[in-house]
Write an enzyme that holds these catalytic residues in place. Structure first.
Site, mmCIF file in Angstrom:
data_model
loop_
_atom_site.group_PDB
_atom_site.id
_atom_site.type_symbol
_atom_site.label_atom_id
_atom_site.label_comp_id
_atom_site.label_asym_id
_atom_site.label_seq_id
_atom_site.Cartn_x
_atom_site.Cartn_y
_atom_site.Cartn_z
ATOM 1 C CG HIS A 62 -0.301 0.072 2.535
ATOM 2 N ND1 HIS A 62 0.486 -0.945 3.038
ATOM 3 C CD2 HIS A 62 -0.311 1.037 3.498
ATOM 4 C CE1 HIS A 62 0.915 -0.619 4.240
ATOM 5 N NE2 HIS A 62 0.453 0.590 4.547
ATOM 6 C CG HIS A 64 0.044 4.381 4.776
ATOM 7 N ND1 HIS A 64 -0.748 3.656 5.642
ATOM 8 C CD2 HIS A 64 -0.701 5.467 4.404
ATOM 9 C CE1 HIS A 64 -1.912 4.269 5.784
ATOM 10 N NE2 HIS A 64 -1.910 5.365 5.044
ATOM 11 C CG ASP A 66 5.109 2.695 7.194
ATOM 12 O OD1 ASP A 66 4.230 3.256 6.520
ATOM 13 O OD2 ASP A 66 4.852 1.805 8.021
ATOM 14 C CG HIS A 67 4.331 -0.333 4.142
ATOM 15 N ND1 HIS A 67 4.384 -1.664 4.497
ATOM 16 C CD2 HIS A 67 3.850 0.322 5.220
ATOM 17 C CE1 HIS A 67 3.950 -1.807 5.733
ATOM 18 N NE2 HIS A 67 3.617 -0.611 6.198
ATOM 19 C CG HIS A 142 -4.101 -0.128 6.345
ATOM 20 N ND1 HIS A 142 -4.016 -0.103 7.712
ATOM 21 C CD2 HIS A 142 -3.087 0.670 5.899
ATOM 22 C CE1 HIS A 142 -3.014 0.657 8.088
ATOM 23 N NE2 HIS A 142 -2.431 1.149 7.004
ATOM 24 C CG ASP A 212 0.649 -1.556 7.721
ATOM 25 O OD1 ASP A 212 1.578 -2.321 7.432
ATOM 26 O OD2 ASP A 212 0.828 -0.377 8.035
ATOM 27 C CG HIS A 270 3.872 -2.681 10.694
ATOM 28 N ND1 HIS A 270 2.904 -1.906 11.287
ATOM 29 C CD2 HIS A 270 4.263 -2.002 9.593
ATOM 30 C CE1 HIS A 270 2.709 -0.808 10.575
ATOM 31 N NE2 HIS A 270 3.532 -0.840 9.534
#
Length: 312
Positions: A62, A64, A66-67, A142, A212, A270
């Protein structure tokens, strides 16, 4: 042949001095797949001595940061290294919309092509396959469109018993059919069972990546019986309400999913930076599902070809 997962980053949104944001490399028979690409991924690839050129497919869960914030830097580095082979990136529908302009501005002189593949995050479907492996999407729950990925080896052909073929004088032209599981039928109608002529191949192995997501039993049919499951565990049960509000999971919830899906092993990751002692995640999960393990940067989890339990 090897089937292993190397953790490049296992923390949630904020990196720490010990843990980077989410990224993993999956090695399936020397096919290398990058799963998520948080900030610092290319440095982690170097630390773990994984050659950038071995990676041809990137799977983004996805959008976001941090990914995926590590992706522009990695793409640029690949260009500076002189890459010419195509790179395939799989992710939610806006992935190309986000990274296309970055490539156009910063990487306009690259000698290789970046091929974006849109993944429907609302259903599980085949998104990639080659002669050895299939990759399926896993719909996650999510705050924004998100999906996990199921990597599954294709069933190998059965192994020929050479002595049996010689004993029954099996013609060479029959061997491909026998390896696929067919019985041999001679010209006079005699049937030689396939079980006499072959041995089963090694069991196909599987790995599911789920990050997530909030707790959702909807993923259970997709990940049922996998050998190894990575499931996010951002919080402990003391913050279950916060997990629900932010569409994340607790370690206990991850373990419940693993138990109900009948998976062999569970990897937790995570982690929220509010927790200094990650051993608490293992303790909480193990109360529900004993085969629970902690992801840590630099760790490699192997699934043996023999079917014997791996030593984590």
């Amino acid at each position: 042949m090897r089937f292993s997962v190397t953790i490049l980053g296992c923390n949630s949104a904020l990196p720490t001095s010990e843990r980077n944001p989410t990224a993993q490399v999956l090695n399936v028979s020397e096919r290398f797949f990058l799963v998520d690409c948080g900030e610092g991924t290319q440095m982690q690839l170097r630390k773990n001595k994984i050659r950038f050129t071995r990676i041809s497919h990137v799977f983004i869960s996805h959008l976001h940061g941090d990914h995926c914030f590590g992706l522009p830097g990695l793409l640029s580095t690949l260009g500076l290294l002189g890459r010419t082979a195509d790179l395939h990136i799989y992710g939610p529908s806006d992935t190309e919309k986000v990274f296309g302009p970055i490539l156009a501005f910063f990487c306009r002189d690259m000698k290789y092509k970046v091929c974006f593949h849109s993944v429907d995050t609302d259903k599980s479907e085949l998104v990639y396959e080659d002669k050895r492996v299939e990759v399926f999407s896993i719909p996650l729950t999510h705050r924004i469109p998100a999906c996990g990925y199921l990597f599954r080896e294709k069933e190998a052909e059965r192994h020929i018993i050479r002595e049996s073929l010689d004993f029954y004088n099996i013609p060479v032209k029959w061997i491909p059919l026998i390896k696929k599981g067919l019985d041999y039928v001679s010209e006079d109608g005699t049937v030689i069972p396939n079980s006499v002529l072959t041995k089963p191949s090694a069991k196909a192995r599987s790995y599911a990546f789920c990050s997530d997501t909030k707790y959702s039993e909807a993923i259970i049919p997709v990940i049922k019986d996998v050998d190894l499951l990575y499931h996010e565990a951002t919080f402990l049960s003391d913050n279950e309400g916060l997990a629900d509000m932010t569409f994340h999971s607790t370690a206990r919830q991850a373990a419940e999913i693993a138990k109900k899906a009948g998976v062999k092993k569970l990897i937790l990751g995570h982690y929220s930076t509010r927790y200094k002692n990650t051993d608490l995640f293992r303790k909480e999960a193990a109360e529900v599902f004993q085969e629970s393990y902690l992801a840590e940067d630099g760790m490699t989890f192997d699934i043996p070809n023999s079917g014997r339990d791996s030593e984590f």
